[in-house]
Design a protein around this motif. Structure first.
Motif, mmCIF file in Angstrom:
data_model
loop_
_atom_site.group_PDB
_atom_site.id
_atom_site.type_symbol
_atom_site.label_atom_id
_atom_site.label_comp_id
_atom_site.label_asym_id
_atom_site.label_seq_id
_atom_site.Cartn_x
_atom_site.Cartn_y
_atom_site.Cartn_z
ATOM 1 N N VAL A 178 48.701 -4.932 -36.861
ATOM 2 C CA VAL A 178 48.814 -4.350 -38.205
ATOM 3 C C VAL A 178 48.294 -2.915 -38.194
ATOM 4 C CG1 VAL A 178 48.646 -6.581 -39.366
ATOM 5 C CG2 VAL A 178 46.561 -5.249 -38.940
ATOM 6 N N TRP A 179 47.587 -2.543 -37.118
ATOM 7 C CA TRP A 179 47.112 -1.178 -36.949
ATOM 8 C C TRP A 179 48.150 -0.366 -36.186
ATOM 9 C CZ3 TRP A 179 43.028 0.353 -39.645
ATOM 10 C CH2 TRP A 179 42.095 -0.596 -40.048
ATOM 11 N N SER A 180 48.180 0.925 -36.418
ATOM 12 C CA SER A 180 49.195 1.808 -35.835
ATOM 13 C C SER A 180 48.921 2.157 -34.386
ATOM 14 C CB SER A 180 49.291 3.102 -36.648
ATOM 15 O OG SER A 180 48.074 3.847 -36.536
ATOM 16 N N GLY A 181 47.668 2.026 -33.931
ATOM 17 C CA GLY A 181 47.313 2.462 -32.584
ATOM 18 C C GLY A 181 46.908 3.923 -32.518
ATOM 19 N N GLU A 182 46.904 4.597 -33.643
ATOM 20 C CA GLU A 182 46.573 6.019 -33.690
ATOM 21 C C GLU A 182 45.129 6.230 -34.169
ATOM 22 O OE1 GLU A 182 49.414 7.692 -36.329
ATOM 23 O OE2 GLU A 182 51.150 7.137 -35.096
ATOM 24 N N ARG A 183 44.509 7.245 -33.632
ATOM 25 C CA ARG A 183 43.173 7.686 -34.075
ATOM 26 C C ARG A 183 42.153 6.545 -34.097
ATOM 27 N NH1 ARG A 183 44.050 9.164 -39.414
ATOM 28 N NH2 ARG A 183 46.202 8.427 -39.303
ATOM 29 N N ASN A 184 42.229 5.690 -33.094
ATOM 30 C CA ASN A 184 41.248 4.615 -32.976
ATOM 31 C C ASN A 184 39.951 5.173 -32.397
ATOM 32 O OD1 ASN A 184 40.098 2.092 -33.036
ATOM 33 N ND2 ASN A 184 41.621 1.115 -31.713
ATOM 34 N N ASP A 214 42.405 2.184 -48.246
ATOM 35 C CA ASP A 214 43.029 3.508 -48.154
ATOM 36 C C ASP A 214 43.008 4.054 -46.729
ATOM 37 O OD1 ASP A 214 40.358 3.948 -47.880
ATOM 38 O OD2 ASP A 214 40.165 5.321 -49.579
ATOM 39 N N ASP A 215 42.736 3.196 -45.741
ATOM 40 C CA ASP A 215 42.761 3.618 -44.340
ATOM 41 C C ASP A 215 44.214 3.861 -43.926
ATOM 42 O OD1 ASP A 215 42.645 3.768 -41.481
ATOM 43 O OD2 ASP A 215 40.706 2.751 -41.552
ATOM 44 N N PRO A 253 52.246 0.875 -30.030
ATOM 45 C CA PRO A 253 50.944 1.465 -30.396
ATOM 46 C C PRO A 253 50.081 1.620 -29.146
ATOM 47 C CG PRO A 253 51.082 -0.831 -31.099
ATOM 48 C CD PRO A 253 52.438 -0.458 -30.638
ATOM 49 N N GLN A 254 49.436 2.765 -29.033
ATOM 50 C CA GLN A 254 48.725 3.064 -27.784
ATOM 51 C C GLN A 254 47.412 2.297 -27.623
ATOM 52 O OE1 GLN A 254 46.014 5.728 -26.853
ATOM 53 N NE2 GLN A 254 46.406 5.368 -24.693
ATOM 54 N N ASP A 255 46.632 2.183 -28.694
ATOM 55 C CA ASP A 255 45.318 1.531 -28.574
ATOM 56 C C ASP A 255 44.967 0.846 -29.894
ATOM 57 O OD1 ASP A 255 42.785 0.682 -28.069
ATOM 58 O OD2 ASP A 255 41.926 2.644 -27.642
ATOM 59 N N VAL A 256 45.031 -0.477 -29.921
ATOM 60 C CA VAL A 256 44.717 -1.222 -31.147
ATOM 61 C C VAL A 256 43.470 -2.082 -30.952
ATOM 62 C CG1 VAL A 256 47.003 -1.248 -32.206
ATOM 63 C CG2 VAL A 256 46.467 -2.913 -30.445
ATOM 64 N N LYS A 257 42.527 -1.544 -30.213
ATOM 65 C CA LYS A 257 41.268 -2.266 -30.009
ATOM 66 C C LYS A 257 40.625 -2.592 -31.354
ATOM 67 C CE LYS A 257 36.696 -1.858 -27.822
ATOM 68 N NZ LYS A 257 35.798 -0.979 -27.040
ATOM 69 N N ALA A 316 36.178 4.452 -30.170
ATOM 70 C CA ALA A 316 35.757 3.706 -28.986
ATOM 71 C C ALA A 316 35.334 2.293 -29.342
ATOM 72 C CB ALA A 316 34.608 4.445 -28.291
ATOM 73 N N GLU A 317 34.797 2.112 -30.554
ATOM 74 C CA GLU A 317 34.360 0.780 -30.995
ATOM 75 C C GLU A 317 35.532 -0.076 -31.446
ATOM 76 O OE1 GLU A 317 33.076 3.646 -32.239
ATOM 77 O OE2 GLU A 317 31.332 3.639 -30.903
ATOM 78 N N GLY A 318 36.636 0.554 -31.832
ATOM 79 C CA GLY A 318 37.791 -0.184 -32.316
ATOM 80 C C GLY A 318 37.970 -0.022 -33.818
ATOM 81 N N TYR A 319 39.118 -0.473 -34.307
ATOM 82 C CA TYR A 319 39.398 -0.399 -35.738
ATOM 83 C C TYR A 319 38.442 -1.300 -36.524
ATOM 84 C CZ TYR A 319 43.877 1.979 -34.881
ATOM 85 O OH TYR A 319 44.849 2.872 -34.526
ATOM 86 N N PRO A 320 38.045 -0.874 -37.730
ATOM 87 C CA PRO A 320 37.101 -1.669 -38.536
ATOM 88 C C PRO A 320 37.800 -2.853 -39.201
ATOM 89 C CG PRO A 320 37.789 0.252 -39.772
ATOM 90 C CD PRO A 320 38.410 0.389 -38.405
ATOM 91 N N ALA A 321 37.035 -3.872 -39.500
ATOM 92 C CA ALA A 321 37.563 -5.067 -40.167
ATOM 93 C C ALA A 321 37.593 -4.824 -41.674
ATOM 94 C CB ALA A 321 36.710 -6.288 -39.833
#
Length: 430
Positions: A220-226, A239-240, A382-386, A228-233
């Protein structure tokens, strides 16, 4: 008026332990050793003589009964009987280990699947029998069937009845791709299953006051502008602006739509996002992702494997453990958040994974690499969806019910993809 036979709190708990047939240690203490201001009164037995004498003159006296194991079973056990969890999609790659985990945690479990009981894979059928899991045939497959399931009373009745007898429902129903054990190819594109059904289920659950846990995806995340810790829950309606946008893969947009619909729904709804999963499969292509790459490598070997996208394959057994922990906390003391993340924290590209498989298999076949970074944006993964799992770790660690996600290593590859490795060994010997 009161009982004339005393029992200590420790004595009562021993009675309850015997009545419930539990093998759990009961700790004791002697309160007389506390300071006087913190010490309970030792003996407050009441004398019944005057009450007994007066009411006995009118034959209206009842002697207070002694507390025994029969009384404990009839009064307290019903309130501490097993809580029931309804698992929709309980026979899939994640559903199977989740059934084991919930039974291990002493929950009563009802599992649903789109196949009739007699048509289940023999291993699944045997596991359901052995675990004592109730089974409900719930044919939710395509748009027409699903619409009927929600709107037609003949179809909605078994689901509603199962919800009424449950304390919590877990929704694993989705078309996430892969090949089912009987050969059916899933498409990763079912708008009703992936986007609309979760909302309908939430409505039904809310009507009967049953909390719902919905499993979603990292994509559900784009993989952009992630980070090092990863996308927040956070909720998908926040509005993210890093959530996936229109024009992407249907599965991704459908799962994101489901989350946004659930965010505005009534009832106690919790979302758990997880990455691509691997686990014990019923056939060599069930997981729909890594196994497909292996299958092509062993056959045509005409795919190019991406070096750019970071992937976080996660053990279905680990996700089942954390789901069980979330279920237990929700039913015992409630959860703090509406969205949780869980998944491996070490990335591997598809090319790196294939190189790992090649080294273990011993096959001397080349692996073609490509970087999808150069593709047009609408065809680029998406490049990085950590996912950031810090909040999930912190909350479950408070109740000592946390498992750190394992890394994908050689031992894991051998344990999961052994069917393919056996085929490689056979090919090498020939």
């Amino acid at each position: 008026h009161g009982a004339q036979h005393c029992v200590t709190k420790y004595g009562f708990m021993q009675l309850f332990k015997e009545a419930a047939n539990l093998d759990i240690e009961i700790k004791s203490e002697d309160a007389s050793e506390r300071p006087p201001e913190k010490r309970p009164p030792e003996n407050v037995m009441l004398c019944n003589d005057a009450t007994r004498e007066e009411l006995s003159e009118m034959d209206e006296w009842r002697e207070p009964r002694a507390l025994d194991i029969i009384g404990v079973k009839s009064v307290w056990l019903p309130h501490f009987s097993k809580r029931r969890v309804l698992v929709l999609g309980g026979t899939g790659l994640l559903g199977r280990p989740l059934l084991h985990e919930l039974v291990r945690r002493r929950f009563a479990v009802t599992a649903t699947s789109s196949r009739e009981r007699k048509a289940l894979h023999e291993n699944v059928f045997a596991a359901i029998e052995e675990l004592g899991v109730e089974y409900l045939h719930l044919p939710i497959e395509d748009d027409s069937d699903c619409t009927a399931t929600v709107n037609d009373s003949d179809h909605i009745r078994p689901l509603t009845a199962a919800l009424r007898s449950a304390n919590l429902v877990v929704n694993l129903v989705a078309d996430r791709g892969g090949v089912r054990w009987h050969g059916e190819q899933k498409k990763m594109n079912n708008h009703y299953l992936n986007a609309l059904f979760p909302e309908k289920l939430a409505e039904l659950a809310a009507r009967v006051g049953v909390p719902m846990l919905h499993v979603s995806t990292e994509y559900v995340w784009s993989g952009e502008r992630n980070s090092a810790e990863g996308y927040p829950a956070v909720l998908a309606d926040s509005d993210d602006d890093r959530f996936a946008r229109q024009g992407g893969v249907p599965y991704v947009l459908q799962k994101l739509e489901a989350e946004r619909r659930l965010a505005s729904s009534f009832g106690a709804i919790t979302v758990l996002r997880v990455p691509t999963l691997y686990g014990k499969m019923l056939n060599s292509l069930e997981d729909g992702t890594l196994s497909s790459s292996i299958d092509n490598y062993m056959r045509e070997n005409n795919w190019k494997h991406d070096t750019w996208q970071k992937r976080y394959p996660t053990s279905a057994d680990d996700v089942a453990f954390v789901l069980g922990a979330l279920v237990q906390k929700q039913l015992s003391s409630s959860l703090k958040q509406r969205v949780y993340h869980y998944g491996a924290q070490s990335s591997v590209s598809n090319y790196d994974f294939m190189c790992m498989f090649k080294a273990i298999s011993g096959l001397d076949r080349p692996i073609a690499a490509e970087s999808t970074e150069g593709r047009p944006v609408d065809r680029r993964p998406p490049q990085d969806v950590k996912l950031c799992i810090a909040e999930t770790r912190a909350e479950l660690s408070e109740v000592s019910d946390w498992r750190e996600p394992r890394k994908l290593d050689d031992e894991t590859v051998r344990g999961i993809w052994w069917l393919q490795l056996e085929a490689c060994a056979k090919a090498a010997s020939e």
